[in-house]
Design an enzyme around this catalytic site. Sequence first.
Site, short mmCIF file in Angstrom:
data_model
loop_
_atom_site.label_atom_id
_atom_site.label_comp_id
_atom_site.label_asym_id
_atom_site.label_seq_id
_atom_site.Cartn_x
_atom_site.Cartn_y
_atom_site.Cartn_z
N MET A 1 9.88 -6.68 -8.89
CA MET A 1 8.97 -5.88 -9.71
C MET A 1 8.55 -4.65 -8.91
O MET A 1 9.26 -3.70 -8.81
CB MET A 1 7.81 -6.75 -10.15
CG MET A 1 8.24 -7.76 -11.22
SD MET A 1 7.40 -9.35 -11.15
CE MET A 1 8.56 -10.34 -10.20
N CYS A 2 7.38 -4.70 -8.32
CA CYS A 2 6.91 -3.61 -7.46
C CYS A 2 7.40 -3.87 -6.03
O CYS A 2 8.09 -4.85 -5.77
CB CYS A 2 5.39 -3.55 -7.50
SG CYS A 2 4.71 -3.43 -9.17
N GLN A 3 7.04 -2.99 -5.12
CA GLN A 3 7.30 -3.26 -3.71
C GLN A 3 6.05 -2.93 -2.89
O GLN A 3 5.27 -2.04 -3.24
CB GLN A 3 8.51 -2.47 -3.20
CG GLN A 3 9.82 -3.01 -3.76
CD GLN A 3 11.02 -2.67 -2.90
OE1 GLN A 3 10.91 -2.49 -1.68
NE2 GLN A 3 12.19 -2.59 -3.51
N HIS B 1 2.03 0.84 -1.91
CA HIS B 1 2.60 0.13 -3.06
C HIS B 1 3.37 1.13 -3.91
O HIS B 1 2.92 2.25 -4.15
CB HIS B 1 1.46 -0.48 -3.87
CG HIS B 1 1.88 -1.26 -5.08
ND1 HIS B 1 2.14 -0.67 -6.31
CD2 HIS B 1 2.06 -2.60 -5.27
CE1 HIS B 1 2.46 -1.60 -7.18
NE2 HIS B 1 2.42 -2.78 -6.58
N ILE B 2 4.57 0.75 -4.35
CA ILE B 2 5.30 1.50 -5.36
C ILE B 2 5.47 0.58 -6.56
O ILE B 2 5.81 -0.58 -6.42
CB ILE B 2 6.65 2.04 -4.85
CG1 ILE B 2 7.49 0.95 -4.17
CG2 ILE B 2 6.44 3.22 -3.91
CD1 ILE B 2 8.87 1.41 -3.74
#
Length: 294
Positions: A17-19, A93-94
Amino acid sequence: MVLNHSHIVRLYLIKVMCQLLGMNCNTPTDIVFSFEGFRRRAGLTDCHSDGFGIAFFEGRGVRIFRDNQAASLSPIADCIKQYNIKSLNVIAHIRKATQGEVNIENTHPFIREIWGQNWVFAHNGNLKNLPDMTDHFLQPIGSTDSEAAFCYMAEYLKNTFRKKPSEMEIFEAIQKVTKGLAQHGTFNFILSNGEWMIAHCSTNLHYVMRKAPFGKAHRIDDDGVIDFSYYAKAGDKVNIITTFPLTKNESWTKMENGGFVFFKNGEKIAEVIGTPKEAIDDGTLGNRTINSAI
């Protein structure tokens, strides 16, 4: 599991999902080298293009930058390289949105006050059917599951301890509340109050501990190279925590499901070993091809 260049490697496709990206160290350090590789995953080497954020602790304060543009294109992200901010604890966070619109209020990291300190939190995952917080004191500002989970965690801690407890009591309480929240889905996160950093893994989280003797590091996402021996002193210690390894020639440790690590002043002071578990595709996009050991 430690991953390094001496292992036999293979390529495989992972859906995430995100990283997440975190840094904990014992001397103020900039995160430019790691962040420049990390931000490329927001639209160039991966598809986490629904906003980004990064928070730097400075004493008891926090300098935080957010944008609902992709980090790879954002002029705000360019500032991180230009200003070369140094900190003991950093969380970035991305985003690949799963719940909530693409806007500033839904962009990580999130921040709340607990016991008179700023706490910063970023999450990778997807949580469903979280406890109703309508009557709770702490409320999410946006519409993400991530912020709701952080508010639930923060309120649990405040209700459990009226005054700030010891670090190990905090660590144990976070483990307890995390186990409950993780029942609702994937719950990888990084959390810091500026004194320490805690990471929890549900599916994918890795860390590397950098200390003397320092050498060169080669980024995965753009082949950028740095020789840390030119910048670091003999006593410097830096921990980098991220969803997937950022460099291809360092020894990264893969965390397992249910695992926790507690970092302070560049040292790993506590750890709970998780259990290897096959990742389950919950339908979210975000394909990542990486090197891994077999």
